[in-house]
Design an enzyme around this catalytic site. Structure first.
Site, mmCIF file in Angstrom:
data_model
loop_
_atom_site.group_PDB
_atom_site.id
_atom_site.type_symbol
_atom_site.label_atom_id
_atom_site.label_comp_id
_atom_site.label_asym_id
_atom_site.label_seq_id
_atom_site.Cartn_x
_atom_site.Cartn_y
_atom_site.Cartn_z
ATOM 1 N N SER A 1 0.818 -1.220 0.000
ATOM 2 C CA SER A 1 0.000 0.000 0.000
ATOM 3 C C SER A 1 0.850 1.267 0.000
ATOM 4 C CB SER A 1 -0.926 0.004 1.215
ATOM 5 O OG SER A 1 -1.847 -1.062 1.103
ATOM 6 N N GLU B 1 3.303 1.867 -1.782
ATOM 7 C CA GLU B 1 3.671 2.209 -3.171
ATOM 8 C C GLU B 1 2.482 2.708 -3.986
ATOM 9 O OE1 GLU B 1 4.952 -0.711 -1.674
ATOM 10 O OE2 GLU B 1 6.802 0.438 -1.385
ATOM 11 N N HIS C 1 4.776 -0.927 11.665
ATOM 12 C CA HIS C 1 4.720 -0.415 10.301
ATOM 13 C C HIS C 1 3.348 0.211 9.994
ATOM 14 C CE1 HIS C 1 7.914 -1.047 7.480
ATOM 15 N NE2 HIS C 1 7.117 -1.298 6.472
#
Ligand code: INI
Length: 166
Positions: A56, A58, A88
């Site tokens: 996601s 990118e 993350h």
């Protein structure tokens, strides 16, 4: 009082669907729901281009690149960011949302946020076609509505075109 809104009639033009491979079991289900949503509203599958990206994070760059080509009426972005036990999450989810907002306001092309952000895999599955609808299908409908709304806002009935109220 004049009201402007987009309906769900079939819009002209092509659509790009950007899909993250990360959490692919879920995102492929979002993609299937998205295609189904378009097809059931009269948009031919041949008018849909699918572009896959690693995760996601990118999606925004590719969504913006696609929007800038001028070839697409809208760009639909599908992903699944699941908190699980990774730190993350906040970075990926937050930056994906910010990046898509940036892409849509800077290009003037509807960029649809079809990225699930959930605490658990179960919640993500439920929103990808199990118990709580399919975010991919909702995203197709949001794209159609936005394209039709932007077309309605081009019309001569808008204030400033000489027909509507000042
Ligand atoms: N990408 C996702 O789409 N979903 C996630 O849940 C996720 N998590 O949790 O890590 C995720 N990470 C990958 C990220 O999107 C990038 O692909 C990677 O960091 C390379 O830039």
């Amino acid at each position: 009082m004049p009201t402007f809104e987009g309906d769900f009639t079939k819009p002209d033009g092509r659509f790009a669907i950007v899909v993250a491979r990360f959490n692919g079991l879920i995102t492929e289900s979002l993609l299937a729901g998205c295609i189904d949503g378009f097809v059931r509203h009269g948009v031919n599958e041949a008018a849909l281009d699918t572009v896959r990206v690693p995760g996601s994070f990118e999606i925004p760059l590719v969504a913006r690149r696609l929007a800038e080509t001028g070839r697409y009426a809208a760009v639909i972005c599908l992903g699944a960011v699941i908190r699980g036990d990774t730190g993350h999450y906040d970075h990926v989810a937050g930056q994906a949302a910010a990046g898509l907002m940036n892409a849509t306001v800077n290009t003037g092309v509807p960029v649809i946020f079809g990225i699930l952000t959930t605490d658990t895999v179960e919640q993500a599955l439920n929103r990808a076609g199990i118990k709580a609808g399919n975010k991919g299908t909702e995203s197709a409908l949001a794209a159609i509505e936005m394209v039709n709304l932007l077309n309605a806002l081009k019309g001569p009935q808008l204030p400033g075109f000489g027909f509507g109220p000042a």
